[in-house]
Scaffold this motif. Structure first.
Motif, PDB file in Angstrom:
ATOM      1  N   ASN A  32       0.791  -1.139  17.191  1.00 53.80           N
ATOM      2  CA  ASN A  32       1.085  -2.489  17.259  1.00 53.80           C
ATOM      3  C   ASN A  32       2.605  -2.443  16.220  1.00 53.80           C
ATOM      4  O   ASN A  32       2.701  -3.298  15.964  1.00 53.80           O
ATOM      5  CB  ASN A  32       0.649  -3.679  17.455  1.00 53.80           C
ATOM      6  N   ARG A  33       3.501  -1.389  16.623  1.00 52.17           N
ATOM      7  CA  ARG A  33       4.554  -1.276  16.114  1.00 52.17           C
ATOM      8  C   ARG A  33       5.638  -2.150  16.243  1.00 52.17           C
ATOM      9  O   ARG A  33       6.587  -2.309  15.729  1.00 52.17           O
ATOM     10  CB  ARG A  33       5.487   0.453  15.871  1.00 52.17           C
ATOM     11  N   VAL A  34       5.360  -3.001  17.249  1.00 47.28           N
ATOM     12  CA  VAL A  34       6.766  -3.908  17.728  1.00 47.28           C
ATOM     13  C   VAL A  34       6.398  -5.538  18.070  1.00 47.28           C
ATOM     14  O   VAL A  34       4.651  -4.830  19.138  1.00 47.28           O
ATOM     15  CB  VAL A  34       6.877  -2.990  19.407  1.00 47.28           C
ATOM     16  N   PHE A  35       6.713  -6.234  17.858  1.00 46.06           N
ATOM     17  CA  PHE A  35       6.328  -7.476  17.861  1.00 46.06           C
ATOM     18  C   PHE A  35       7.091  -8.558  18.783  1.00 46.06           C
ATOM     19  O   PHE A  35       8.637  -7.991  18.654  1.00 46.06           O
ATOM     20  CB  PHE A  35       5.665  -8.068  17.237  1.00 46.06           C
ATOM     21  N   TYR A  36       6.812  -9.296  19.682  1.00 46.57           N
ATOM     22  CA  TYR A  36       8.180  -9.993  20.703  1.00 46.57           C
ATOM     23  C   TYR A  36       7.328 -11.922  19.598  1.00 46.57           C
ATOM     24  O   TYR A  36       5.971 -12.122  20.129  1.00 46.57           O
ATOM     25  CB  TYR A  36       7.582 -10.539  22.052  1.00 46.57           C
ATOM     26  N   TRP A  37       8.802 -12.641  19.784  1.00 46.12           N
ATOM     27  CA  TRP A  37       8.760 -13.533  19.501  1.00 46.12           C
ATOM     28  C   TRP A  37       8.769 -14.597  20.124  1.00 46.12           C
ATOM     29  O   TRP A  37      10.084 -14.122  20.632  1.00 46.12           O
ATOM     30  CB  TRP A  37       9.161 -13.698  18.184  1.00 46.12           C
ATOM     31  N   GLN A  38       8.513 -15.689  20.435  1.00 45.49           N
ATOM     32  CA  GLN A  38       8.696 -16.283  21.900  1.00 45.49           C
ATOM     33  C   GLN A  38       8.834 -17.489  21.307  1.00 45.49           C
ATOM     34  O   GLN A  38       8.277 -18.216  21.017  1.00 45.49           O
ATOM     35  CB  GLN A  38       7.469 -16.337  22.941  1.00 45.49           C
ATOM     36  N   PRO A  39      10.215 -17.884  21.059  1.00 47.31           N
ATOM     37  CA  PRO A  39      10.705 -18.848  20.986  1.00 47.31           C
ATOM     38  C   PRO A  39      10.074 -20.385  21.007  1.00 47.31           C
ATOM     39  O   PRO A  39       9.769 -21.378  19.938  1.00 47.31           O
ATOM     40  CB  PRO A  39      12.110 -19.142  20.768  1.00 47.31           C
ATOM     41  N   PRO A  40       9.898 -21.338  22.109  1.00 46.40           N
ATOM     42  CA  PRO A  40       9.973 -22.083  23.209  1.00 46.40           C
ATOM     43  C   PRO A  40       8.225 -22.703  22.116  1.00 46.40           C
ATOM     44  O   PRO A  40       8.612 -23.673  21.450  1.00 46.40           O
ATOM     45  CB  PRO A  40       9.227 -22.196  24.294  1.00 46.40           C
ATOM     46  N   ASN A  41       6.832 -21.708  22.393  1.00 46.59           N
ATOM     47  CA  ASN A  41       5.829 -22.204  21.489  1.00 46.59           C
ATOM     48  C   ASN A  41       5.853 -21.258  20.546  1.00 46.59           C
ATOM     49  O   ASN A  41       4.561 -21.618  19.726  1.00 46.59           O
ATOM     50  CB  ASN A  41       4.682 -21.303  22.005  1.00 46.59           C
ATOM     51  N   ASN A  42       6.261 -20.691  19.197  1.00 40.82           N
ATOM     52  CA  ASN A  42       6.694 -19.439  18.475  1.00 40.82           C
ATOM     53  C   ASN A  42       5.121 -18.278  18.496  1.00 40.82           C
ATOM     54  O   ASN A  42       4.749 -18.688  17.605  1.00 40.82           O
ATOM     55  CB  ASN A  42       6.907 -20.351  17.648  1.00 40.82           C
ATOM     56  N   ASN A  43       4.798 -18.064  20.147  1.00 40.00           N
ATOM     57  CA  ASN A  43       3.943 -17.201  20.168  1.00 40.00           C
ATOM     58  C   ASN A  43       4.523 -15.861  19.447  1.00 40.00           C
ATOM     59  O   ASN A  43       5.438 -15.208  19.710  1.00 40.00           O
ATOM     60  CB  ASN A  43       3.998 -16.940  21.274  1.00 40.00           C
ATOM     61  N   GLY A  47      11.057 -13.656  30.060  1.00 40.36           N
ATOM     62  CA  GLY A  47      12.447 -14.402  29.580  1.00 40.36           C
ATOM     63  C   GLY A  47      12.484 -15.106  28.224  1.00 40.36           C
ATOM     64  O   GLY A  47      12.842 -12.861  27.331  1.00 40.36           O
ATOM     65  N   ASP A  48      13.099 -15.190  27.555  1.00 45.03           N
ATOM     66  CA  ASP A  48      13.429 -15.250  26.096  1.00 45.03           C
ATOM     67  C   ASP A  48      12.936 -14.839  24.907  1.00 45.03           C
ATOM     68  O   ASP A  48      11.292 -15.586  24.940  1.00 45.03           O
ATOM     69  CB  ASP A  48      14.060 -16.626  25.506  1.00 45.03           C
ATOM     70  N   HIS A  49      13.226 -13.952  23.668  1.00 43.47           N
ATOM     71  CA  HIS A  49      12.078 -13.064  22.969  1.00 43.47           C
ATOM     72  C   HIS A  49      12.735 -12.854  21.936  1.00 43.47           C
ATOM     73  O   HIS A  49      14.087 -12.611  22.707  1.00 43.47           O
ATOM     74  CB  HIS A  49      10.970 -12.653  23.550  1.00 43.47           C
ATOM     75  N   GLU A  50      12.823 -12.910  21.277  1.00 44.16           N
ATOM     76  CA  GLU A  50      12.912 -11.966  20.165  1.00 44.16           C
ATOM     77  C   GLU A  50      11.691 -10.737  19.575  1.00 44.16           C
ATOM     78  O   GLU A  50      11.232 -10.478  19.917  1.00 44.16           O
ATOM     79  CB  GLU A  50      12.924 -12.802  19.047  1.00 44.16           C
TER      80      GLU A  50
END
Length: 177
Positions: free
Chosen positions: A117-128, A136-139
């Motif tokens: 799992n080299r890549v993760f995604y941070w999803q801002p509204p609920n910080n998952n 949608g929006d993610h980092e």
């Protein structure tokens, strides 16, 4: 993104992969001593931030103008997000010398997890913290293992003020603040 929230969710994700006792704990490896009693496990992997630096590649962004409603006549500017690179050190910290091999096995579990799992995604509204790309929006957070030469390893443990312990260093890129 809040760094502590991200690290806490990362620790929880790694610990969820392991059956039994959680193995990764968030602590400063530079301040641990042989008699520290606050750790929940006496043979655990300690996750520490050893460096925070600015991502120079993404620095050359200019100020941009926000879109403003036509009724507003004031132009508003905002600075672009600042992207950071976190250097995360996973260290096999064992109080008992007899747990040395167990600590190395636990370190191997962490390496295997971050290899898969080299890549993760941070999803801002609920910080998952997600492994699969969300809609949608993610980092996007990318983990890269850092291979240090012997002299660099010596310098790192020297500035941490500790004796060498089995460890692995990762850089996490694309953390906007």
């Amino acid at each position: 993104m809040k760094i502590i929230e991200f690290l806490s969710k990362l620790v929880a994700a790694i610990n969820a992969e392991i059956a039994g006792t959680p193995i990764v704990e968030l602590a400063n490896i530079a301040t641990l001593n042989d008699g520290d009693e606050f750790l929940s496990s006496k043979s655990s992997i300690i996750l520490s931030i050893v460096n925070i630096e600015e991502d120079k590649i993404l620095k050359n962004q200019t100020l941009y103008k926000n879109y403003i409603p036509e009724s507003d006549t004031i132009a508003k500017y905002r600075n672009p997000a600042q992207n950071l690179i976190l250097s995360l050190l996973f260290t096999s910290y064992n109080i008992k010398q007899s747990d040395y091999t167990t600590g190395i096995e636990k370190l191997e579990v962490v390496i295997r997890y971050l290899q898969n799992n080299r890549v993760f995604y941070w999803q801002p509204p609920n910080n998952n913290l997600l492994i699969d790309e969300p809609k949608g929006d993610h980092e996007k957070l990318i983990f890269e293992i850092v291979s240090l030469k012997i002299d660099q390893l010596n310098q790192m443990w020297s500035y941490l003020g500790s004796k060498y312990m089995p460890s692995v260093l990762y850089q996490v890129r694309m953390i906007p603040i």
